[in-house]
Design a protein around this motif. Structure first.
Motif, PDB file in Angstrom:
ATOM      1  N   ASP A 382       0.814  -1.211   0.000  1.00  0.00           N
ATOM      2  CA  ASP A 382       0.000   0.000   0.000  1.00  0.00           C
ATOM      3  C   ASP A 382       0.851   1.266   0.000  1.00  0.00           C
ATOM      4  O   ASP A 382       0.375   2.352  -0.364  1.00  0.00           O
ATOM      5  N   VAL A 446      -6.462  -1.530  -2.756  1.00  0.00           N
ATOM      6  CA  VAL A 446      -5.396  -2.484  -2.430  1.00  0.00           C
ATOM      7  C   VAL A 446      -5.869  -3.327  -1.249  1.00  0.00           C
ATOM      8  O   VAL A 446      -6.211  -2.793  -0.200  1.00  0.00           O
ATOM      9  N   LYS A 448      -4.357  -6.130   0.992  1.00  0.00           N
ATOM     10  CA  LYS A 448      -3.135  -6.855   1.347  1.00  0.00           C
ATOM     11  C   LYS A 448      -3.442  -8.297   1.742  1.00  0.00           C
ATOM     12  O   LYS A 448      -2.686  -9.210   1.406  1.00  0.00           O
TER      13      LYS A 448
END
Length: 578
Positions: A382, A446, A448
């Motif tokens: 990120d 995003v 993760k």
């Protein structure tokens, strides 16, 4: 003395002598018939097939001369004397009268046939079916072997052994004990069996062994058969099964990797079934179980080294020590790749490093990972690719729902078809991109945890629908090209890229049967915006309204895409009339 007196004296003396010598009547009878009895005995002695007693009078290179008390001596081949100590001059020997004379008038004798005849007589006198005899296997015949037990006996192929026979030649020359199965007096032959003795001996040993052995005993056995699931051993009278899972603590594909036929193994007795006569054996149980202290030796997080010993569709097995293997699942092979085949990352026989993830001692499993030996690029993803950042990426693959692009080696993101264009309805990404293209895009999100990045191309420009009511308000005259015709109207792409619909009722103020009778794909048309729906991204157009309005348009009016020329106005007016 007169002649008469001489004859009388002679006769008297003869009679007196006879009376003296043959006072016994029986003796006198024998004297009277003595020559006839000798002749009869001689005839009996000369009958072929008779066994005679003779004396060796001469020993030659190939023949022995034997005197049997007949008119001439007989010849016996030297080769028939198996025991050479019998070849002594003046020694007695029994021979068989084969022929009274040959082409040379010589008596033909046989030492070998005499011995066989005596053996046959011995068998008839002392043996019966079921008796045990000793003999030597001398030659092969159709269906079996011939055995010399003093005479030749037949050993059928099915009675040679209690195991599978690969080659009869390996039995030739063996001296063994045999059981007489059948005596045929008419044909003078004997059928014997070796198998029955072996089976009887085996049963006896099996009963004795089953009573003797105990669980935990260490025994030696010969490998007699190898199968896919294990090995059968002969424990000197009883068969035992050594299952493949009890051969070694490590993983093997087939028992033949460890043992060979006829090899002697020392095994442990694991279990005994006396009723069924079965014994389970173990080889690995003789050694320390490396899994006993596995959790202490390899706690989670331990870095290990090992060799790849097996590749399967779901992962690779690595041997970290003899008998200890761990699995590297495909999901634990790479942080950045979606590995579907372990061959993409590792090769069989390759030495690799891995991290212990967890241990399941009871199930004999160790889970390993090799991606854990490297930095996880998703940890700071990120920061590398913040939301709203503009990036340039290469198209790696196309799917029905979008295009995957590579942001950096191993890091991919998805441009969904819904994020490719504000104004165009994209059915497949191949309409805009092809593999290998370099595209500019914006980071939209995003994740993760899920290792997902979404991007958009349309977000690089202003959404035209947000300003649609300002750029082409209702009543605006526009130009465009027909892109598609349906039963309910025609779709037109305007100069700003937005697509509008001319409903069938707005195509003309004249009656017509089909839309194709009025308009075709590719036609350049002018129309009037009659309705806007920004929320559902719809623009409604009308040629009919345009034609009506067109006759009142001033040159100062603004038309998206440019104004009509005088010629176009006249053409439109003519079209409206038609």
């Amino acid at each position: 003395m007169s002649k008469q007196a001489e004859y009388t004296w002679t006769a008297k003396n003869i009679l007196d002598d006879i009376d003296y010598q043959q006072s016994d009547a029986e003796t006198f009878k024998q004297l009277l018939h003595g020559s006839k009895t000798d002749e009869d005995d001689q005839t009996v002695k000369m009958a072929p097939g008779t066994i005679l007693k003779g004396t060796i009078v001469e020993i030659g290179k190939d023949y022995v001369v034997v005197d049997v008390g007949l008119k001439s001596e007989g010849l016996v081949p030297v080769s028939e004397f198996a025991d050479t100590t019998e070849l002594v001059l003046d020694s007695d020997v029994e021979v068989y009268l084969d022929r009274t004379e040959d082409e040379n008038g010589q008596i033909v004798l046989s030492r070998e046939k005499a011995a066989r005849q005596r053996q046959w007589e011995f068998i008839l006198e002392h043996c019966e079916e079921g008796s045990i005899v000793k003999g030597k296997i001398i030659r092969k015949v159709k269906g079996g072997l011939m055995v010399d037990i003093g005479m030749e006996a037949f050993l059928p192929g099915s009675q040679i052994d209690n195991k599978r026979i690969k080659n009869l030649d390996e039995y030739l020359g063996r001296t063994c004990e045999f059981k007489i199965l059948k005596i045929n007096i008419e044909r003078k032959n004997v059928v014997v069996s070796r198998r029955e003795l072996l089976e009887a001996e085996r049963i006896s040993k099996k009963v004795e062994l089953l009573e003797e052995i105990q669980v935990g005993d260490i025994r030696k056995g010969l490998v007699k058969n190898i199968t896919d699931f294990g090995v059968f051993l002969d424990l000197d009278g009883i068969d035992g099964l050594l299952h493949i899972t009890d051969m070694t603590w490590k993983r093997i594909k087939h028992p033949s990797e460890m043992v060979d036929l006829s090899e002697e193994l020392e095994v442990m007795i694991l279990s005994i079934d006396k009723e069924k006569g079965r014994v389970a054996l173990g080889l690995k149980q003789k050694e320390h179980n490396p899994w006993d202290d596995i959790e202490k030796k390899y706690p989670p997080g331990t870095r290990v080294k090992g060799k790849i010993v097996k590749l399967l569709p779901y992962g690779a097995f690595i041997e970290i020590e003899p008998g200890i293997e761990g699995l590297i699942h495909v999901s634990e092979m790479s942080w950045v790749k979606n590995v579907t085949d372990p061959n993409e990352v590792v090769n069989k026989g390759e030495e690799v490093e891995a991290i212990v993830l967890f241990v399941q001692k009871d199930e004999g499993k160790i889970s390993l990972g090799i991606k854990q030996t490297e930095h996880n690029p998703w940890d700071d993803i990120d920061q590398k690719f913040p939301i709203d950042a503009n990036v340039s990426a290469e198209v790696k693959s196309l799917t029905n729902y979008g295009a995957f692009v590579e942001l950096e080696p191993g890091i991919e993101g998805l441009i969904h078809i819904s994020d490719m264009s504000w104004i165009k309805k994209v059915s497949h990404p191949s309409e805009l991109f092809k593999k290998g293209d370099r595209v500019d895009a914006v980071i939209l999100s995003v994740d993760k945890e899920s290792k997902k990045i979404t991007l958009g191309v349309k977000q690089l420009s202003q959404n035209p629908w947000e300003e649609i009511e300002k750029t082409i308000p209702v009543g605006t005259l526009v130009k465009g090209a027909v892109t598609k015709i349906t039963a309910f109207g025609a779709f037109v792409e305007l100069d700003n890229g937005i697509e509008g619909l001319i409903h069938v009722t707005e195509l003309s103020d004249q009656a017509f049967a089909n839309v194709e009778d009025v308009i075709s794909v590719g036609d350049a048309v002018s129309a009037k915006v009659i309705k806007l729906d920004p929320e559902h991204k719809k623009v409604s157009l009308s040629i009919k309204e345009y034609l009506i309005e067109h006759t009142h348009v001033n040159h100062d009016d603004i038309v998206i895409g440019g104004g009509d020329t005088e010629e176009e106005k006249e053409g439109n007016t003519a079209e409206a009339r038609e």
